[in-house]
Design a protein around this motif. Structure first.
Motif, PDB file in Angstrom:
ATOM      1  N   LYS A  15      -6.524   1.600   6.917  1.00  0.00           N
ATOM      2  CA  LYS A  15      -7.523   0.533   6.827  1.00  0.00           C
ATOM      3  C   LYS A  15      -7.038  -0.564   5.882  1.00  0.00           C
ATOM      4  O   LYS A  15      -6.176  -0.333   5.038  1.00  0.00           O
ATOM      5  N   LYS A  35       1.302   0.423   7.199  1.00  0.00           N
ATOM      6  CA  LYS A  35       1.855  -0.936   7.045  1.00  0.00           C
ATOM      7  C   LYS A  35       2.804  -1.302   8.188  1.00  0.00           C
ATOM      8  O   LYS A  35       2.668  -2.353   8.813  1.00  0.00           O
ATOM      9  N   TYR A  72      -2.895   1.792  -7.974  1.00  0.00           N
ATOM     10  CA  TYR A  72      -1.630   1.749  -7.236  1.00  0.00           C
ATOM     11  C   TYR A  72      -0.691   0.711  -7.834  1.00  0.00           C
ATOM     12  O   TYR A  72       0.499   1.000  -8.075  1.00  0.00           O
ATOM     13  N   MET A 111      -3.308  -2.076   2.179  1.00  0.00           N
ATOM     14  CA  MET A 111      -3.729  -1.068   3.145  1.00  0.00           C
ATOM     15  C   MET A 111      -3.818   0.308   2.508  1.00  0.00           C
ATOM     16  O   MET A 111      -3.080   0.624   1.569  1.00  0.00           O
ATOM     17  N   TYR A 112      -4.719   1.110   3.040  1.00  0.00           N
ATOM     18  CA  TYR A 112      -4.919   2.472   2.530  1.00  0.00           C
ATOM     19  C   TYR A 112      -5.504   3.319   3.650  1.00  0.00           C
ATOM     20  O   TYR A 112      -6.556   2.983   4.212  1.00  0.00           O
ATOM     21  N   GLU A 113      -4.783   4.376   3.997  1.00  0.00           N
ATOM     22  CA  GLU A 113      -5.231   5.326   5.020  1.00  0.00           C
ATOM     23  C   GLU A 113      -5.647   4.643   6.316  1.00  0.00           C
ATOM     24  O   GLU A 113      -6.702   4.921   6.894  1.00  0.00           O
ATOM     25  N   CYS A 118       0.414   4.562   4.956  1.00  0.00           N
ATOM     26  CA  CYS A 118      -0.929   3.981   5.096  1.00  0.00           C
ATOM     27  C   CYS A 118      -1.071   3.124   6.352  1.00  0.00           C
ATOM     28  O   CYS A 118      -2.168   2.674   6.665  1.00  0.00           O
ATOM     29  N   GLY A 124       0.835  -1.193   0.000  1.00  0.00           N
ATOM     30  CA  GLY A 124       0.000   0.000   0.000  1.00  0.00           C
ATOM     31  C   GLY A 124       0.868   1.240   0.000  1.00  0.00           C
ATOM     32  O   GLY A 124       2.085   1.170   0.202  1.00  0.00           O
ATOM     33  N   PRO A 125       0.276   2.417  -0.211  1.00  0.00           N
ATOM     34  CA  PRO A 125       1.037   3.667  -0.306  1.00  0.00           C
ATOM     35  C   PRO A 125       1.794   3.979   0.985  1.00  0.00           C
ATOM     36  O   PRO A 125       1.430   3.516   2.073  1.00  0.00           O
TER      37      PRO A 125
END
Length: 249
Positions: free
Chosen positions: A221, A44, A243, A217-219, A42, A38-39
């Motif tokens: 979540k 992780k 992504y 994952m993102y933000e 986020c 994920g970004p």
């Protein structure tokens, strides 16, 4: 997931009043490699550090929810026992400033292994992590003289010395060249028959190569978790799809 060794239920993590992880629910399958992707920012690494509660060493960190290891609530497991069973390797290799031999023997002595067993164990673990042939004649030299890739494999060996069930790795290849990254990947693939491995990585190609399962994952979540092919191929979630496309371009 019937073969789950680790379950996270309704996990929230806060630094003071700041919410970092929001209602995380994931099962991690035994003897599989799961990549967390994920970004940046986020959550992780926060998620990884939450699993064995090392995040609680940080100021103002709070975990809410339940984590089950081998069907036992980790709230009922002493921290020392939890971290023996769930080891962690960090992004930057951190060998102790002592010999290669002592880096691995340190924990073994603490847990009561005798000298003969320690020597046999060290040889076995160094072979397991594909490091033995490179250091067998240098065991009494400083671990700080090793290359970056060797240091990282030594840190993996050190974590495995006390036979955890789960190995957590936070971007273990981020500072390594492709040759050393490949050695780490080969090591992890060879270990999964014996250990459950959870790895945070920004390297999408790496996640594809070594993972059985993945968590996106993102933000703070979890947007999606499941088999690696389901996450990467024909995914209908635009955030995930865009992504992966961006990272692979």
């Amino acid at each position: 997931m019937n073969n789950a060794i680790l379950k996270l239920e309704n996990i929230y993590v806060y630094y003071g009043e700041k919410n970092i992880l929001n209602n995380i629910n994931i099962d991690f399958e035994k003897n599989k490699i799961t990549s967390i992707i994920g970004p940046s920012g986020c959550g992780k690494s926060t998620l990884l550090k939450t699993i064995n509660k090392i995040i609680l060493e940080e100021d103002n960190a709070i975990i809410k929810g339940n984590i089950y290891f081998d069907n036992k609530n980790t709230n009922d497991i002493p921290i020392e026992i939890l971290r023996k069973n769930i080891g962690m390797v960090f992004q930057t290799p951190t060998p102790f400033p002592m010999t290669i031999y002592k880096n691995i023997s340190y924990a073994l002595k603490y847990y009561g292994f005798n000298k003969k067993d320690i020597s046999e164990k060290i040889t076995s673990i160094l072979k397991m992590t594909n490091l033995y042939d490179e250091v067998k004649d240098k065991l009494n030299t400083s671990a700080l003289k090793l290359s970056g890739g060797q240091k990282q494999r030594l840190c993996i060996a050190r974590s495995l010395s006390i036979e955890p069930n789960i190995l957590l790795l936070d971007e273990p290849c981020s500072s390594l060249d492709i040759i050393n990254s490949n050695k780490i990947e080969d090591t992890l693939l060879s270990l999964k028959d014996k250990y459950t491995i959870i790895i945070v990585t920004h390297n999408i190609a790496q996640a594809r190569r070594i993972s059985d399962n993945s968590v996106f994952m993102y933000e703070g979540k979890v947007l999606e978790s499941g088999k690696i092919d389901d996450i990467f191929n024909n995914n209908e979630n635009n955030i995930i799809k865009n992504y992966i496309k961006l990272m692979e371009s």
